[in-house]
Design a protein around this motif. Sequence first.
Motif, PDB file in Angstrom:
ATOM      1  N   GLY A 166       0.788  -1.225   0.000  1.00  0.00           N
ATOM      2  CA  GLY A 166       0.000   0.000   0.000  1.00  0.00           C
ATOM      3  C   GLY A 166       0.819   1.274   0.000  1.00  0.00           C
ATOM      4  N   ASP A 167       2.115   1.172  -0.168  1.00  0.00           N
ATOM      5  CA  ASP A 167       2.986   2.349  -0.070  1.00  0.00           C
ATOM      6  C   ASP A 167       3.896   2.428  -1.298  1.00  0.00           C
ATOM      7  N   LEU A 168       3.435   3.103  -2.341  1.00  0.00           N
ATOM      8  CA  LEU A 168       4.223   3.239  -3.557  1.00  0.00           C
ATOM      9  C   LEU A 168       5.494   4.052  -3.320  1.00  0.00           C
ATOM     10  N   ALA A 169       5.444   4.995  -2.388  1.00  0.00           N
ATOM     11  CA  ALA A 169       6.624   5.809  -2.102  1.00  0.00           C
ATOM     12  C   ALA A 169       7.734   4.954  -1.498  1.00  0.00           C
ATOM     13  N   ALA A 170       7.376   4.065  -0.580  1.00  0.00           N
ATOM     14  CA  ALA A 170       8.384   3.193   0.034  1.00  0.00           C
ATOM     15  C   ALA A 170       8.937   2.212  -0.993  1.00  0.00           C
ATOM     16  N   TRP A 171       8.050   1.682  -1.842  1.00  0.00           N
ATOM     17  CA  TRP A 171       8.490   0.778  -2.912  1.00  0.00           C
ATOM     18  C   TRP A 171       9.492   1.484  -3.821  1.00  0.00           C
ATOM     19  N   SER A 172       9.189   2.718  -4.209  1.00  0.00           N
ATOM     20  CA  SER A 172      10.078   3.474  -5.082  1.00  0.00           C
ATOM     21  C   SER A 172      11.390   3.817  -4.383  1.00  0.00           C
ATOM     22  N   ALA A 173      11.312   4.150  -3.086  1.00  0.00           N
ATOM     23  CA  ALA A 173      12.520   4.507  -2.342  1.00  0.00           C
ATOM     24  C   ALA A 173      13.505   3.343  -2.284  1.00  0.00           C
ATOM     25  N   SER A 174      12.991   2.116  -2.352  1.00  0.00           N
ATOM     26  CA  SER A 174      13.887   0.948  -2.313  1.00  0.00           C
ATOM     27  C   SER A 174      14.722   0.825  -3.576  1.00  0.00           C
ATOM     28  N   ALA A 206      11.221  12.768  -9.927  1.00  0.00           N
ATOM     29  CA  ALA A 206       9.867  12.275 -10.189  1.00  0.00           C
ATOM     30  C   ALA A 206       9.233  11.749  -8.900  1.00  0.00           C
ATOM     31  N   ARG A 207       8.021  12.191  -8.627  1.00  0.00           N
ATOM     32  CA  ARG A 207       7.343  11.815  -7.385  1.00  0.00           C
ATOM     33  C   ARG A 207       6.526  10.544  -7.603  1.00  0.00           C
ATOM     34  N   PRO A 208       6.736   9.509  -6.786  1.00  0.00           N
ATOM     35  CA  PRO A 208       6.006   8.255  -6.982  1.00  0.00           C
ATOM     36  C   PRO A 208       4.535   8.350  -6.604  1.00  0.00           C
ATOM     37  N   GLY A 209       3.737   7.509  -7.218  1.00  0.00           N
ATOM     38  CA  GLY A 209       2.302   7.463  -6.947  1.00  0.00           C
ATOM     39  C   GLY A 209       1.568   6.988  -8.185  1.00  0.00           C
ATOM     40  N   PHE A 210       0.263   7.186  -8.192  1.00  0.00           N
ATOM     41  CA  PHE A 210      -0.533   6.869  -9.364  1.00  0.00           C
ATOM     42  C   PHE A 210      -0.681   8.118 -10.226  1.00  0.00           C
ATOM     43  N   ALA A 211      -0.520   7.957 -11.527  1.00  0.00           N
ATOM     44  CA  ALA A 211      -0.733   9.064 -12.455  1.00  0.00           C
ATOM     45  C   ALA A 211      -2.224   9.195 -12.722  1.00  0.00           C
ATOM     46  N   GLU A 212      -2.678  10.390 -12.917  1.00  0.00           N
ATOM     47  CA  GLU A 212      -4.094  10.644 -13.181  1.00  0.00           C
ATOM     48  C   GLU A 212      -4.400  10.497 -14.663  1.00  0.00           C
ATOM     49  N   GLY A 213      -5.663  10.191 -14.944  1.00  0.00           N
ATOM     50  CA  GLY A 213      -6.107  10.118 -16.333  1.00  0.00           C
ATOM     51  C   GLY A 213      -5.870   8.748 -16.935  1.00  0.00           C
ATOM     52  N   GLY A 214      -6.510   8.515 -18.073  1.00  0.00           N
ATOM     53  CA  GLY A 214      -6.355   7.242 -18.765  1.00  0.00           C
ATOM     54  C   GLY A 214      -7.333   6.207 -18.255  1.00  0.00           C
ATOM     55  N   GLU A 215      -7.532   5.178 -19.059  1.00  0.00           N
ATOM     56  CA  GLU A 215      -8.487   4.131 -18.695  1.00  0.00           C
ATOM     57  C   GLU A 215      -7.837   2.969 -17.967  1.00  0.00           C
ATOM     58  N   MET A 216      -6.489   2.981 -17.885  1.00  0.00           N
ATOM     59  CA  MET A 216      -5.753   1.916 -17.227  1.00  0.00           C
ATOM     60  C   MET A 216      -5.019   2.468 -16.013  1.00  0.00           C
ATOM     61  N   VAL A 217      -4.465   1.564 -15.208  1.00  0.00           N
ATOM     62  CA  VAL A 217      -3.623   1.980 -14.085  1.00  0.00           C
ATOM     63  C   VAL A 217      -2.318   2.515 -14.646  1.00  0.00           C
ATOM     64  N   GLU A 218      -1.975   3.727 -14.295  1.00  0.00           N
ATOM     65  CA  GLU A 218      -0.721   4.336 -14.733  1.00  0.00           C
ATOM     66  C   GLU A 218       0.060   4.773 -13.498  1.00  0.00           C
ATOM     67  N   LEU A 219       1.354   4.561 -13.515  1.00  0.00           N
ATOM     68  CA  LEU A 219       2.205   4.935 -12.396  1.00  0.00           C
ATOM     69  C   LEU A 219       2.988   6.195 -12.701  1.00  0.00           C
ATOM     70  N   ALA A 220       3.309   6.939 -11.650  1.00  0.00           N
ATOM     71  CA  ALA A 220       4.214   8.080 -11.742  1.00  0.00           C
ATOM     72  C   ALA A 220       5.432   7.760 -10.880  1.00  0.00           C
ATOM     73  N   GLY A 221       6.491   8.547 -11.068  1.00  0.00           N
ATOM     74  CA  GLY A 221       7.675   8.344 -10.254  1.00  0.00           C
ATOM     75  C   GLY A 221       8.894   7.969 -11.075  1.00  0.00           C
ATOM     76  N   PRO A 222      10.014   7.705 -10.413  1.00  0.00           N
ATOM     77  CA  PRO A 222      11.262   7.392 -11.132  1.00  0.00           C
ATOM     78  C   PRO A 222      11.137   6.181 -12.055  1.00  0.00           C
ATOM     79  N   GLU A 223      10.374   5.178 -11.628  1.00  0.00           N
ATOM     80  CA  GLU A 223      10.247   3.962 -12.428  1.00  0.00           C
ATOM     81  C   GLU A 223       9.517   4.254 -13.741  1.00  0.00           C
TER      82      GLU A 223
END
Length: 424
Positions: A166-174, A206-223
Motif C-alpha cells: 500500500g505504499d508506492l513511495a516506500a516501494w520506489s525509495a527501495s 519524479a514523485r512516486p504514486g498513481f498518475a491521473e487520467g487514462g483508462e488503465m492503471v498508470e504509475l508516476a515516479g522514477p520507475e
Amino acid sequence: MSRLSRVLAAALALALSAPAASSAADRLEKVVILSRHGVRAAMSTPERLEEASARPWPRFEVPAGHLTARGAQLVEQMGGYYRALYLAEGLLKPGDCGQLYVWANVTQRTIATGEAYARALAPGCPVVVNTVGEGRDDPLFEPVKTGAAKLDPALARAAVAGRVGGDLAAWSASHRQEVETLDAFLMQCPKGPCAASPGKRRALDARPGFAEGGEMVELAGPEAFASGITESLLMAWADGRDFAGLGWKGVDAQGLTPLFFLHQAEFDLRLRTPYVAKVLAGGLAQRLLATLEAGAGLVEGDAAAMGPDEAKIVLIAGHDGTVAALGGLLRAEWSLPGYQPNQIQPGGALVFERWLRDDGQRVIRVRYTGQGLEQLRAATPLSLSAPPLSSPVFIPGCGSATPAFDCSVRDLRAVLDRNLAVGP
C-alpha cells in the motif's frame, strides 16, 4: 570478470539458448508464437529525450513508433530460426503455404513485424497478415478500450498498491540505487546522483504514486520516468545507432543491463498484477488455448481458435504489454542473460508448443525466446547451431518435473479457468 566467470556465463547462455530436449518418439503438432514487435523508432522525439540527458540522442529514419529496417531484418532472422527449427522437428513441410497463420495488432510496427515473420517462415508464399482492419481497435490487444473486458479502476489501483504494502513511495525509495545509476548514465557523470542540471528532467525528481487520467492503471515516479527512456535506449542500441559518435560513454551490453531494472519494476507492477493481467489478457489467453487445442480432436469447431485448424504455426504480433499481461495471468516467469527477469526485448516471444508424447498424452511446452543484446546489436545470423536465447517456462499449477516443464492440455485449461475466476 574472471576467466572462469566468463566461461561459466558462456556455458549458461548456451544452455539457455536451446529448447529442452524431447523424446525421439514425441511428435510436435502445433505452435503458437506470441511475439513482441521488432525494433521500432523511439516513441518520443529526440528533442524530448534530450531534456533528460546530457548528450544528444540518435535519430531514426522512420516516424516515431514505426518498425525500422533493422527491426524487420532482426524479425526475419527470428522467423528464419523458427522455420529451421520446425522443419527439423517435422512440423513444417517445404512448399506448403497453408502452414502459417498470422494475426497482428493494427499498428504499423505490429503489421510490419507480422509481414517480416511471414517472409521468413513461409518464403515464397502469399501469406496474409490478418488484422481487425484499419481505423479499428482490436479487442485481443485493447480489451478495455473496446469494451471486451471491464476494468474497475479503484480495484485495479488497490490490487497494484497491495503488492507493495500500500505504499508506492516506500516501494520506489527501495530503488534509490538504481535511480542514481540511471542518473549517472543519462547525465554522464562518474557516479549518481549527478550535480544539478538546470532545465533537465531527472528521474530523481519524479514523485512516486498513481498518475491521473487514462483508462488503465498508470504509475508516476522514477520507475515510470525511466521506463520510456530506457526502452528508447534499448531500441536505439538494437538498431545499431551510434552513441559514441554523439559523445556517450558506457553504452554497451554490460552497462545496459542494470539500466533496465526500473523499467521492469514498473512494468511488472503495472501489468503483471494478477487482477490487471486477468482483465488485459483473459480474452487472449482463452483464444490462445483454443488455438492450441484446435485440430487435435480436443474440441470441435471452437470459434475462439485463431486461424484454420490445419495451420501448424499461429503467429500473433503484439506488444511488450501483451506478453507481460499474459505472463502475469499465467504466473509465468522467465530470465535470459543480459536482461532483467521477465523483460521483453524487441522480437521476444512466448512460444507455446503442443506435443503428442510417446505415452499418448498431449502436453503444452512453453518457453520464452529472443535475441540477446549483442545478437540484436550485431544483427547476428541465427541458426540451429547459433540460436537465440531461450528459457523453458514453468506454469504454476500445471507444469511438471520434466526438462520442458510439460503441462497437460487439460491442466493448462484448469489453470486458466482458476486464474480467470479468482478476484484480485
